[in-house]
Enzyme design. Structure first.
Site, PDB file in Angstrom:
ATOM      1  CB  CYS A 166       6.873 -35.609  -1.944  1.00 17.26           C
ATOM      2  SG  CYS A 166       7.997 -34.499  -2.812  1.00 17.26           S
ATOM      3  CB  ILE A 223       7.752 -12.613   2.392  1.00 22.76           C
ATOM      4  CG1 ILE A 223       7.419 -11.645   1.233  1.00 22.76           C
ATOM      5  CG2 ILE A 223       6.511 -12.780   3.264  1.00 22.76           C
ATOM      6  CD1 ILE A 223       6.316 -12.143   0.303  1.00 22.76           C
ATOM      7  CG  HIS A 264       2.661 -12.172   6.743  1.00 20.72           C
ATOM      8  ND1 HIS A 264       2.406 -10.851   6.480  1.00 20.72           N
ATOM      9  CD2 HIS A 264       1.771 -12.528   7.693  1.00 20.72           C
ATOM     10  CE1 HIS A 264       1.404 -10.436   7.255  1.00 20.72           C
ATOM     11  NE2 HIS A 264       1.015 -11.439   7.996  1.00 20.72           N
ATOM     12  CB  SER A 299       3.738  -1.798   9.298  1.00 17.78           C
ATOM     13  OG  SER A 299       2.506  -2.488   9.221  1.00 17.78           O
ATOM     14  CB  CYS A 331       6.265 -36.642  -6.241  1.00 14.75           C
ATOM     15  SG  CYS A 331       5.613 -35.100  -5.568  1.00 14.75           S
ATOM     16  NE  ARG A 375      -3.251  -2.633   2.575  1.00 18.30           N
ATOM     17  CZ  ARG A 375      -2.661  -3.796   2.834  1.00 18.30           C
ATOM     18  NH1 ARG A 375      -1.387  -3.830   3.148  1.00 18.30           N
ATOM     19  NH2 ARG A 375      -3.326  -4.923   2.785  1.00 18.30           N
TER      20      ARG A 375
HETATM   21  P1  NAD Z   1       1.977  -1.914   3.470  1.00 15.82           P
HETATM   22  O1  NAD Z   1       2.392  -1.977   2.050  1.00 15.82           O
HETATM   23  O2  NAD Z   1       0.552  -2.077   3.813  1.00 15.82           O
HETATM   24  O3  NAD Z   1       2.433  -0.504   4.070  1.00 15.82           O
HETATM   25  C1  NAD Z   1       3.735  -0.036   3.904  1.00 15.82           C
HETATM   26  C2  NAD Z   1       3.850   1.300   4.590  1.00 15.82           C
HETATM   27  O4  NAD Z   1       5.218   1.679   4.509  1.00 15.82           O
HETATM   28  C3  NAD Z   1       3.032   2.423   3.952  1.00 15.82           C
HETATM   29  O5  NAD Z   1       2.111   2.930   4.906  1.00 15.82           O
HETATM   30  C4  NAD Z   1       4.081   3.486   3.576  1.00 15.82           C
HETATM   31  O6  NAD Z   1       3.694   4.777   3.961  1.00 15.82           O
HETATM   32  C5  NAD Z   1       5.281   3.092   4.390  1.00 15.82           C
HETATM   33  N1  NAD Z   1       6.579   3.403   3.801  1.00 15.82           N
HETATM   34  C6  NAD Z   1       6.951   3.360   2.489  1.00 15.82           C
HETATM   35  N2  NAD Z   1       8.258   3.660   2.356  1.00 15.82           N
HETATM   36  C7  NAD Z   1       8.727   3.909   3.606  1.00 15.82           C
HETATM   37  C8  NAD Z   1       9.995   4.250   4.132  1.00 15.82           C
HETATM   38  N3  NAD Z   1      11.072   4.406   3.343  1.00 15.82           N
HETATM   39  N4  NAD Z   1      10.110   4.433   5.457  1.00 15.82           N
HETATM   40  C9  NAD Z   1       9.038   4.291   6.288  1.00 15.82           C
HETATM   41  N5  NAD Z   1       7.811   3.965   5.840  1.00 15.82           N
HETATM   42  C10 NAD Z   1       7.659   3.751   4.519  1.00 15.82           C
HETATM   43  O7  NAD Z   1       2.913  -2.928   4.250  1.00 15.82           O
HETATM   44  P2  NAD Z   1       2.606  -3.828   5.486  1.00 15.82           P
HETATM   45  O8  NAD Z   1       1.987  -3.071   6.596  1.00 15.82           O
HETATM   46  O9  NAD Z   1       3.858  -4.611   5.713  1.00 15.82           O
HETATM   47  O10 NAD Z   1       1.483  -4.762   4.838  1.00 15.82           O
HETATM   48  C11 NAD Z   1       1.429  -5.947   5.133  1.00 15.82           C
HETATM   49  C12 NAD Z   1       1.733  -6.936   3.952  1.00 15.82           C
HETATM   50  O11 NAD Z   1       2.723  -6.563   3.015  1.00 15.82           O
HETATM   51  C13 NAD Z   1       2.276  -8.138   4.589  1.00 15.82           C
HETATM   52  O12 NAD Z   1       1.386  -9.177   4.334  1.00 15.82           O
HETATM   53  C14 NAD Z   1       3.647  -8.420   3.947  1.00 15.82           C
HETATM   54  O13 NAD Z   1       3.825  -9.815   3.859  1.00 15.82           O
HETATM   55  C15 NAD Z   1       3.518  -7.741   2.669  1.00 15.82           C
HETATM   56  N6  NAD Z   1       4.663  -7.279   1.869  1.00 15.82           N
HETATM   57  C16 NAD Z   1       5.968  -7.595   2.121  1.00 15.82           C
HETATM   58  C17 NAD Z   1       6.990  -7.096   1.309  1.00 15.82           C
HETATM   59  C18 NAD Z   1       8.418  -7.468   1.606  1.00 15.82           C
HETATM   60  O14 NAD Z   1       8.714  -8.568   2.030  1.00 15.82           O
HETATM   61  N7  NAD Z   1       9.372  -6.539   1.415  1.00 15.82           N
HETATM   62  C19 NAD Z   1       6.697  -6.273   0.254  1.00 15.82           C
HETATM   63  C20 NAD Z   1       5.357  -5.965  -0.014  1.00 15.82           C
HETATM   64  C21 NAD Z   1       4.360  -6.476   0.818  1.00 15.82           C
END
Ligand code: NAD
Length: 249
Positions: A130, A103, A119, A192, A154, A35
């Protein structure tokens, strides 16, 4: 006293500090968030590309996305100053655990050793029939030849070791994360949107128990009103600044 200095003072005085991280901490490593600005879900509907029911019915969506988007994005991503600052805090004895929704394994790459992956990880795969395990490069190579790739042992269906939408989190992982929420007296919630549950309940639970909460996130979150500190800035700048403050006499 400025905010960074206050956070550093609270961390110094805390007994058990945890970091709760999301996609935003990896944005500066070139991995799109879900997001917010540049969010990948603006382009790829999670109910098609990351939903367990869709995956089981027709895994080709997932595997095309994996081959064309996810693998190239994650493969060469390097941890950034935000990840490294958390690893440094752990080394200094100031951070007891990282609980991540990510992840990408970038916390481990930067040297954090106590990482709870809520996650799962997109770098590991296994056969549903398997149990044979495959690594990231393995499945990428296989997806270049056949989509969906099938198990070399498999012919069973291969899946990523991630929790998809529509799936429950692993009980032991969730338990370990909530134990941290119960034990901590300071939480850094970083990058987040704090809208994905049950993950977001970890900082919320800690806060309800009286732990202090610092939110470092570029956009507003639903927990901003209950946080002790809110910094709408890049994690890669704020976290090293906190480490610097802790290192200064
Ligand atoms: P999200 O995408 O919902 O939110 C990310 C947030 O990070 C946003 O609100 C944004 O304003 C903020 N942000 C962006 N750049 C930033 C920065 N440089 N410094 C500080 N904040 C910053 O992410 P979420 O809350 O982790 O959503 C959950 C889902 O996203 C999970 O299920 C996760 O598995 C998945 N996810 C993981 C990855 C990864 O592994 N890198 C990537 C995309 C999504």
């Amino acid at each position: 006293m400025d905010v960074i200095e206050s956070i550093a003072r609270d961390i110094r005085n805390a007994e058990h500090v945890i970091a709760f991280t999301g996609a935003g901490i990896s944005a500066e490593s070139g991995i799109s968030t879900y997001r917010g600005q540049g969010g990948i879900w603006n382009k790829y509907d999670p109910n098609i590309y990351a939903n367990i029911d869709t995956f089981l019915k027709d895994p080709t969506y997932y595997w095309n996305f994996f081959r064309d988007v996810r693998y190239p994005m994650v493969k060469n991503a390097q941890s950034n100053p935000g990840h490294r600052a958390l690893a440094e805090l752990e080394k200094m004895g100031r951070l007891q655990a990282v609980i991540t929704q990510n992840i990408d394994e970038l916390h481990q790459q930067s040297g954090s050793t106590r990482v709870i992956e809520l996650h799962g990880t997109t770098r590991k795969y296994f056969c549903l029939k398997c149990g044979q395990r495959f690594d990231f490069d393995n499945v990428y190579e296989m997806s270049g030849k056949e989509i969906p790739p099938s198990c070399s042992e498999c012919q069973g269906m291969i899946r990523p070791d991630v929790i998809m939408f529509g799936e429950a989190l692993k009980t032991d992982v969730l338990r370990a994360a909530f134990e941290e929420a119960e034990a901590c007296d300071f939480v850094l919630a970083i990058g987040s949107s704090l809208v994905v549950y049950p993950a977001a309940d970890i900082p919320a639970r800690a806060r309800r128990r009286g732990a202090k909460l610092a939110i470092i996130n570029k956009d507003e979150t639903p927990m901003d009103h209950s946080a002790n500190y809110v910094l709408r800035e890049a994690a890669g700048s704020v976290l090293p600044a906190i480490v610097d403050k802790l290192n200064s006499p």
